[in-house]
Design a protein around this motif. Structure first.
Motif, PDB file in Angstrom:
ATOM      1  N   PRO A 112       0.840  -1.209   0.000  1.00  0.00           N
ATOM      2  CA  PRO A 112       0.000   0.000   0.000  1.00  0.00           C
ATOM      3  C   PRO A 112       0.873   1.257   0.000  1.00  0.00           C
ATOM      4  N   ARG A 113       0.256   2.396  -0.242  1.00  0.00           N
ATOM      5  CA  ARG A 113       0.965   3.667  -0.189  1.00  0.00           C
ATOM      6  C   ARG A 113       1.535   3.840   1.213  1.00  0.00           C
ATOM      7  N   PRO A 114       2.857   3.995   1.357  1.00  0.00           N
ATOM      8  CA  PRO A 114       3.470   3.994   2.695  1.00  0.00           C
ATOM      9  C   PRO A 114       2.990   5.098   3.638  1.00  0.00           C
ATOM     10  N   THR A 115       2.478   6.218   3.096  1.00  0.00           N
ATOM     11  CA  THR A 115       2.014   7.306   3.961  1.00  0.00           C
ATOM     12  C   THR A 115       0.520   7.207   4.266  1.00  0.00           C
ATOM     13  N   SER A 116      -0.128   6.164   3.765  1.00  0.00           N
ATOM     14  CA  SER A 116      -1.574   6.031   3.970  1.00  0.00           C
ATOM     15  C   SER A 116      -1.887   5.516   5.366  1.00  0.00           C
ATOM     16  N   GLY A 117      -3.071   5.888   5.858  1.00  0.00           N
ATOM     17  CA  GLY A 117      -3.518   5.371   7.150  1.00  0.00           C
ATOM     18  C   GLY A 117      -3.637   3.863   7.128  1.00  0.00           C
ATOM     19  N   GLU A 118      -4.023   3.318   5.978  1.00  0.00           N
ATOM     20  CA  GLU A 118      -4.141   1.864   5.833  1.00  0.00           C
ATOM     21  C   GLU A 118      -2.814   1.176   6.139  1.00  0.00           C
ATOM     22  N   PHE A 119      -1.747   1.689   5.524  1.00  0.00           N
ATOM     23  CA  PHE A 119      -0.437   1.066   5.706  1.00  0.00           C
ATOM     24  C   PHE A 119       0.081   1.272   7.129  1.00  0.00           C
ATOM     25  N   LEU A 120      -0.008   2.491   7.638  1.00  0.00           N
ATOM     26  CA  LEU A 120       0.573   2.801   8.943  1.00  0.00           C
ATOM     27  C   LEU A 120      -0.134   2.059  10.074  1.00  0.00           C
ATOM     28  N   THR A 121      -1.458   1.963  10.000  1.00  0.00           N
ATOM     29  CA  THR A 121      -2.169   1.211  11.040  1.00  0.00           C
ATOM     30  C   THR A 121      -1.868  -0.279  10.929  1.00  0.00           C
ATOM     31  N   TRP A 122      -1.673  -0.767   9.689  1.00  0.00           N
ATOM     32  CA  TRP A 122      -1.291  -2.179   9.520  1.00  0.00           C
ATOM     33  C   TRP A 122       0.081  -2.436  10.156  1.00  0.00           C
ATOM     34  N   VAL A 123       1.042  -1.538   9.903  1.00  0.00           N
ATOM     35  CA  VAL A 123       2.385  -1.706  10.482  1.00  0.00           C
ATOM     36  C   VAL A 123       2.288  -1.763  12.005  1.00  0.00           C
ATOM     37  N   HIS A 124       1.569  -0.824  12.589  1.00  0.00           N
ATOM     38  CA  HIS A 124       1.437  -0.774  14.049  1.00  0.00           C
ATOM     39  C   HIS A 124       0.755  -2.034  14.573  1.00  0.00           C
ATOM     40  N   ARG A 125      -0.311  -2.460  13.895  1.00  0.00           N
ATOM     41  CA  ARG A 125      -1.035  -3.653  14.338  1.00  0.00           C
ATOM     42  C   ARG A 125      -0.164  -4.906  14.199  1.00  0.00           C
ATOM     43  N   ALA A 126       0.486  -5.050  13.051  1.00  0.00           N
ATOM     44  CA  ALA A 126       1.319  -6.234  12.817  1.00  0.00           C
ATOM     45  C   ALA A 126       2.480  -6.283  13.809  1.00  0.00           C
ATOM     46  N   PHE A 127       3.032  -5.116  14.120  1.00  0.00           N
ATOM     47  CA  PHE A 127       4.159  -5.051  15.045  1.00  0.00           C
ATOM     48  C   PHE A 127       3.725  -5.430  16.462  1.00  0.00           C
ATOM     49  N   TYR A 128       2.658  -4.806  16.951  1.00  0.00           N
ATOM     50  CA  TYR A 128       2.238  -5.055  18.330  1.00  0.00           C
ATOM     51  C   TYR A 128       1.540  -6.403  18.508  1.00  0.00           C
ATOM     52  N   ASP A 129       0.990  -6.958  17.436  1.00  0.00           N
ATOM     53  CA  ASP A 129       0.434  -8.316  17.531  1.00  0.00           C
ATOM     54  C   ASP A 129       1.520  -9.334  17.858  1.00  0.00           C
ATOM     55  N   GLU A 130       2.754  -9.027  17.468  1.00  0.00           N
ATOM     56  CA  GLU A 130       3.882  -9.931  17.688  1.00  0.00           C
ATOM     57  C   GLU A 130       4.666  -9.602  18.964  1.00  0.00           C
ATOM     58  N   MET A 131       4.309  -8.499  19.614  1.00  0.00           N
ATOM     59  CA  MET A 131       5.084  -8.033  20.765  1.00  0.00           C
ATOM     60  C   MET A 131       4.773  -8.845  22.017  1.00  0.00           C
ATOM     61  N   PRO A 132       5.761  -9.031  22.897  1.00  0.00           N
ATOM     62  CA  PRO A 132       5.488  -9.688  24.186  1.00  0.00           C
ATOM     63  C   PRO A 132       4.603  -8.800  25.046  1.00  0.00           C
ATOM     64  N   ASP A 133       3.902  -9.394  25.986  1.00  0.00           N
ATOM     65  CA  ASP A 133       2.949  -8.654  26.826  1.00  0.00           C
ATOM     66  C   ASP A 133       3.599  -7.485  27.562  1.00  0.00           C
ATOM     67  N   GLU A 134       4.881  -7.653  27.933  1.00  0.00           N
ATOM     68  CA  GLU A 134       5.568  -6.618  28.706  1.00  0.00           C
ATOM     69  C   GLU A 134       5.610  -5.272  27.964  1.00  0.00           C
TER      70      GLU A 134
END
Length: 365
Positions: A112-134
């Protein structure tokens, strides 16, 4: 506090590109085109996976999290981790996984367009979905704790934030600012020069808005990586923007100082027509692109086929007691892959001897 989206202007240089930036653009395009030349695509892809680990290491270092590359690789392999290193290793693993997905989307034409809300929210979601609870909770200065919801930007009614001296837009205004942010950088992306300069300016303006309660720095660096790919200067994934930002050109504190400089308000009638200083944006953008060029040049030398082959040969000489092993590893590097049965032909020896050499290499990892 100015709460209209125009607060982030100027976003880029619309009337003319400063001469210093124009020269940098030419150098970056030339160096990026040379990066990885001569490497087999399969070998380049394997090496890019190592660069992802390096990118992640330096991105975490910017956040004050020092994770050893060895622990990152263990986390990626699913190995058991020591309790004291586990959270940081899993955090690093999350970064690598998301960057790998970005690279795959670019390769398949689905990024997706890297500056789009679609892309940025996906990055944040994908990143934190993989993060440890801490690392999925924010501890505020008043002692309260707030869970981080993957992919959710700050919204009306949310707790307000401060980043050092900087006060980002109110939570209720984030959506309007992000809509303006994307529209403005769509305009910048209409030219090849604009796409490259926008990597620098969008990086700052996204952090200036601070759309997420936490994780903005990592999201912005992954956005910058994606923007480099779409701008055609990705160099097969063989260079790391985070390494340049973390190391700087002269010292490791430059990134923070330059980001702070780009926060500067307009200094008078000769300093552009936006709310923020155009002169400061120019200085910051030159620094960001020089740091990027420095990393592209570094990686071009690092992944020069002749020098790379010598290092690979030396790599196996000590742990593998077999004089034929360097020849076999060189062939794999040059051709990207090698059938097991072809080892005998390549080494000009018996099938049994070739099998022994291959066994020693695989046993050594």
């Amino acid at each position: 506090m100015l709460e209209t989206p125009g607060r982030i202007e100027p976003c880029f240089f619309e009337e003319h590109i400063p001469a210093g930036l124009a020269d940098l653009l030419i150098d970056i395009q030339r160096e990026a085109a040379q990066l990885g030349q001569g490497l087999h695509p399969d070998s380049a892809a394997e090496l890019a996976d190592l660069v992802r680990v390096m990118n992640c290491y330096y991105s975490n270092l910017i956040e004050g999290h020092n994770t050893r590359p060895r622990d990152i690789e263990r986390a990626l392999a699913g190995a058991e981790l020591e309790e004291e290193t586990r959270p940081l290793a899993l955090e690093a693993r999350a970064h690598v996984i998301v960057q790998r997905a970005i690279d795959e989307m670019h390769e398949t034409g689905t990024l997706p367009r890297p500056t789009s809300g679609e892309f940025l929210t996906w990055v944040h979601r994908a990143f934190y979905d993989e993060m440890p609870d801490e690392f999925r909770v924010i501890e505020h200065s008043d002692g309260t704790r707030e869970p981080i919801i993957p992919g959710h930007m700050r919204q009306d009614g949310g707790k307000e934030v401060a980043v050092g001296r900087h006060l980002p837009p109110s939570s209720s205004r984030v959506a309007a600012f992000m809509d303006h942010f994307d529209k403005r950088f769509q305009i910048a992306a209409r030219s090849s020069s604009g796409r490259i300069i926008a990597i620098a300016s969008a990086h700052h303006r996204l952090n200036y808005i601070h759309p997420f309660p936490a994780g903005n720095g990592r999201v912005s660096r992954l956005m910058s990586h994606a923007m480099a790919l779409t701008a055609g200067i990705g160099g097969q994934g063989l260079w790391s923007v985070s390494r340049g930002l973390a190391r700087g050109l002269t010292d490791r504190g430059e990134y923070k100082r330059m980001m702070d400089l780009a926060d500067s308000p307009r200094r008078g009638d000769r300093d552009g027509r936006g709310n923020l200083s155009e002169a400061a944006l120019k200085t910051y953008s030159e620094w960001f692109l020089k740091a990027s060029l420095d990393q592209i040049t570094f990686s071009t030398k690092l992944f020069d086929l002749a020098g790379l082959e010598k290092r690979y040969r030396r790599l196996v000489e000590d742990p593998v007691d077999d004089k034929r092993a360097p020849d076999l590893i060189s062939a794999v590097l040059r051709h990207g892959a090698l059938r097991r049965g072809d080892a005998q032909i390549l080494l000009k020896t018996s099938e049994r001897t070739a099998r022994n050499t291959l066994g020693k290499l695989t046993s050594a990892g």
